[in-house]
Design a protein around this motif. Structure first.
Motif, PDB file in Angstrom:
ATOM      1  N   UNK A  51       0.844  -1.192   0.000  1.00 42.46           N
ATOM      2  CA  UNK A  51       0.000   0.000   0.000  1.00 42.46           C
ATOM      3  C   UNK A  51       0.883   1.248   0.000  1.00 42.46           C
ATOM      4  N   UNK A  52       2.036   1.154   0.702  1.00 41.74           N
ATOM      5  CA  UNK A  52       2.975   2.271   0.741  1.00 41.74           C
ATOM      6  C   UNK A  52       3.811   2.344  -0.540  1.00 41.74           C
ATOM      7  N   UNK A  53       4.384   1.192  -0.926  1.00 45.65           N
ATOM      8  CA  UNK A  53       5.257   1.124  -2.108  1.00 45.65           C
ATOM      9  C   UNK A  53       4.763  -0.017  -3.003  1.00 45.65           C
ATOM     10  N   UNK A  54       3.846   0.251  -3.914  1.00 53.63           N
ATOM     11  CA  UNK A  54       3.251  -0.818  -4.737  1.00 53.63           C
ATOM     12  C   UNK A  54       4.255  -1.586  -5.594  1.00 53.63           C
ATOM     13  N   UNK A  55       5.435  -0.982  -5.858  1.00 53.70           N
ATOM     14  CA  UNK A  55       6.411  -1.647  -6.738  1.00 53.70           C
ATOM     15  C   UNK A  55       7.515  -2.349  -5.953  1.00 53.70           C
ATOM     16  N   UNK A  56       7.387  -2.413  -4.635  1.00 60.52           N
ATOM     17  CA  UNK A  56       8.480  -2.976  -3.818  1.00 60.52           C
ATOM     18  C   UNK A  56       8.650  -4.461  -4.145  1.00 60.52           C
ATOM     19  N   UNK A  57       9.742  -4.752  -4.853  1.00 58.34           N
ATOM     20  CA  UNK A  57       9.919  -6.067  -5.476  1.00 58.34           C
ATOM     21  C   UNK A  57       9.988  -7.206  -4.461  1.00 58.34           C
ATOM     22  N   UNK A  58      10.679  -7.013  -3.358  1.00 57.64           N
ATOM     23  CA  UNK A  58      10.799  -8.081  -2.360  1.00 57.64           C
ATOM     24  C   UNK A  58       9.427  -8.504  -1.837  1.00 57.64           C
ATOM     25  N   UNK A  59       8.574  -7.505  -1.587  1.00 57.58           N
ATOM     26  CA  UNK A  59       7.223  -7.801  -1.093  1.00 57.58           C
ATOM     27  C   UNK A  59       6.386  -8.486  -2.166  1.00 57.58           C
ATOM     28  N   UNK A  60       6.519  -8.035  -3.413  1.00 55.84           N
ATOM     29  CA  UNK A  60       5.781  -8.660  -4.511  1.00 55.84           C
ATOM     30  C   UNK A  60       6.216 -10.111  -4.714  1.00 55.84           C
ATOM     31  N   UNK A  61       7.516 -10.364  -4.605  1.00 59.26           N
ATOM     32  CA  UNK A  61       8.038 -11.731  -4.755  1.00 59.26           C
ATOM     33  C   UNK A  61       7.527 -12.633  -3.631  1.00 59.26           C
ATOM     34  N   UNK A  62       7.538 -12.114  -2.397  1.00 57.09           N
ATOM     35  CA  UNK A  62       7.069 -12.916  -1.268  1.00 57.09           C
ATOM     36  C   UNK A  62       5.564 -13.171  -1.376  1.00 57.09           C
ATOM     37  N   UNK A  63       4.827 -12.159  -1.819  1.00 58.82           N
ATOM     38  CA  UNK A  63       3.375 -12.316  -2.030  1.00 58.82           C
ATOM     39  C   UNK A  63       3.115 -13.429  -3.054  1.00 58.82           C
ATOM     40  N   UNK A  64       3.877 -13.417  -4.144  1.00 59.60           N
ATOM     41  CA  UNK A  64       3.735 -14.442  -5.182  1.00 59.60           C
ATOM     42  C   UNK A  64       4.087 -15.827  -4.634  1.00 59.60           C
ATOM     43  N   UNK A  65       5.137 -15.898  -3.819  1.00 55.24           N
ATOM     44  CA  UNK A  65       5.548 -17.174  -3.226  1.00 55.24           C
ATOM     45  C   UNK A  65       4.460 -17.720  -2.303  1.00 55.24           C
ATOM     46  N   UNK A  66       3.860 -16.845  -1.511  1.00 55.59           N
ATOM     47  CA  UNK A  66       2.790 -17.267  -0.604  1.00 55.59           C
ATOM     48  C   UNK A  66       1.604 -17.820  -1.389  1.00 55.59           C
ATOM     49  N   UNK A  67       1.258 -17.151  -2.488  1.00 55.82           N
ATOM     50  CA  UNK A  67       0.146 -17.637  -3.328  1.00 55.82           C
ATOM     51  C   UNK A  67       0.452 -19.024  -3.886  1.00 55.82           C
ATOM     52  N   UNK A  68       1.706 -19.245  -4.289  1.00 45.18           N
ATOM     53  CA  UNK A  68       2.109 -20.560  -4.794  1.00 45.18           C
ATOM     54  C   UNK A  68       2.064 -21.598  -3.676  1.00 45.18           C
ATOM     55  N   UNK A  69       2.497 -21.197  -2.483  1.00 45.37           N
ATOM     56  CA  UNK A  69       2.489 -22.117  -1.339  1.00 45.37           C
ATOM     57  C   UNK A  69       1.063 -22.539  -0.995  1.00 45.37           C
ATOM     58  N   UNK A  70       0.160 -21.585  -1.002  1.00 41.86           N
ATOM     59  CA  UNK A  70      -1.243 -21.896  -0.686  1.00 41.86           C
ATOM     60  C   UNK A  70      -1.826 -22.871  -1.701  1.00 41.86           C
ATOM     61  N   UNK A  71      -1.476 -22.696  -2.976  1.00 41.48           N
ATOM     62  CA  UNK A  71      -1.947 -23.616  -4.008  1.00 41.48           C
ATOM     63  C   UNK A  71      -1.359 -25.013  -3.819  1.00 41.48           C
ATOM     64  N   UNK A  72      -0.087 -25.086  -3.458  1.00 43.81           N
ATOM     65  CA  UNK A  72       0.570 -26.385  -3.249  1.00 43.81           C
ATOM     66  C   UNK A  72       0.001 -27.097  -2.024  1.00 43.81           C
TER      67      UNK A  72
END
Length: 261
Positions: A91-112
Motif C-alpha cells: 500500500x505504501x510502495x506498490x512496486x516494492x519487489x521483495x514484497x511482490x516476490x514474497x506475495x507471489x511465493x505465498x500464493x504458490x504455497x497456498x496452491x501447493x
C-alpha cells in the motif's frame, strides 16, 4: 517561435528526466530515482506525481523493516500475519519487489498446500509427494517452517509412516460403517501409533472407544436378563463382549466364564 521551440525542448528534456526517474523507481533503484526526480523543478506539469513518488521513497527504510518482519512471520509459518504485513507494505510502495516476490511465493504455497490436502483426501500418496517436492523447491531454506514441514512429511511418507496411518484409518472407518467397533478401535489405535499428531485419527479413536464402551455397558446387563429365557442370545452377547477385547473391558473375564459355564 524560437521561444516556443526552446520551451518545447526544455519540456522534452524534463519529461525524459521524469521518465528516467520513474524507471529507476519501478526497478527499485530508489536512491537513483530520488536523485533524478529531485533535479526536476516545481513548474513541471507532473510535479505533484513527483512529490508523491519522493514521499514514497522516503518511506523505504520503514518498509524494509516491515518486510524483514513479514519475512520472519513467513519463516515461522504464519501466512495470515505475513499477508497482512505485505498488504501494508505494498500500500505504501506498490512496486516494492521483495514484497511482490514474497506475495507471489505465498500464493504458490497456498496452491501447493491445497493440492497436497486434496491428494490426501483422495488417498493419492504420490500426488502428495509431488506437492511436497515443489514446496521444497520453492522454499529451500531449512530454517523455514514450510521447508521443515515438507521435509518431515516427505520423510514420513517415503518411510511409510503416514501411509500406514492412513491405511489403518481408512480400515477403521470401514469397520465403523459395518458396526465392527472392536476392529475399528484396533485400527485407529494402530493409526494413532503411526501418526499421533493427526486430529482426525484422534477424533476417530475417541469415537470408536466411546462406542465400544457403550456396547460393553449394554451387552453384559442384557445378557444376564435373557440368560434364562434365551441362553442362545445370551451366548451371542457374551461372544460379542469377548470380541471387543480385554483392554478396558471389565466384562471380558465374566463373559468367558459364562461361556465356559
Amino acid at each position: 517561435l524560437k521561444g516556443k521551440i526552446m520551451k518545447a525542448k526544455k519540456y522534452t528534456e524534463v519529461n525524459e528526466l521524469y521518465q528516467k526517474g520513474l524507471r529507476y523507481y519501478e526497478a527499485n533503484e530508489f536512491n537513483k530515482a530520488r536523485g533524478t526526480l529531485q533535479m526536476i523543478e516545481a513548474d513541471f506539469e507532473k510535479y505533484e506525481e513527483i512529490k508523491d513518488l519522493l514521499e514514497k521513497i522516503d518511506q523505504i527504510p520503514a518498509v524494509e523493516v516491515s518486510y524483514s518482519m513479514a519475512n520472519d512471520h513467513f519463516k515461522a509459518g504464519d501466512l495470515d500475519k505475513t499477508k497482512e504485513m505485505l498488504y501494508s507494505i505494498l500500500k505504501m510502495i506498490p512496486v516494492y519487489k521483495k514484497a511482490l516476490d514474497l506475495k507471489s511465493l505465498i500464493e504458490e504455497m497456498e496452491q501447493l498446500i491445497k493440492a497436497m490436502n486434496e491428494a490426501e483426501t483422495r488417498k493419492d500418496p504420490q500426488a502428495v509427494i509431488e506437492a511436497l517436492k515443489k514446496i521444497l523447491e520453492k522454499v529451500p531454506n531449512p530454517d523455514n517452517y514450510y521447508n521443515q514441514f515438507a521435509y518431515k512429511k516427505m520423510k514420513d511418507l517415503t518411510t511409510g509412516k503416514n501411509l500406514r496411518a492412513e491405511l489403518n484409518y481408512v480400515s477403521g472407518i470401514e469397520a465403523m460403517a459395518q458396526w465392527k467397533y472392536a476392529a475399528a478401535y484396533e485400527y485407529f489405535k494402530k493409526a494413532y501409533a503411526s501418526d499421533p499428531d493427526s486430529v482426525k485419527i484422534k477424533i476417530a479413536l475417541s469415537e470408536s472407544k466411546q462406542k465400544r464402551l457403550k456396547i460393553l455397558q449394554t451387552c453384559y446387563p442384557a445378557s444376564l436378563i435373557v440368560e434364562k429365557e434365551n441362553p442362545a442370545k445370551a451366548k451371542i452377547l457374551w461372544k460379542k463382549i469377548i470380541d471387543l477385547g480385554p483392554e478396558g473391558n471389565e466384562y471380558y473375564e465374566k463373559a468367558i466364564k459364562k461361556l465356559e459355564g
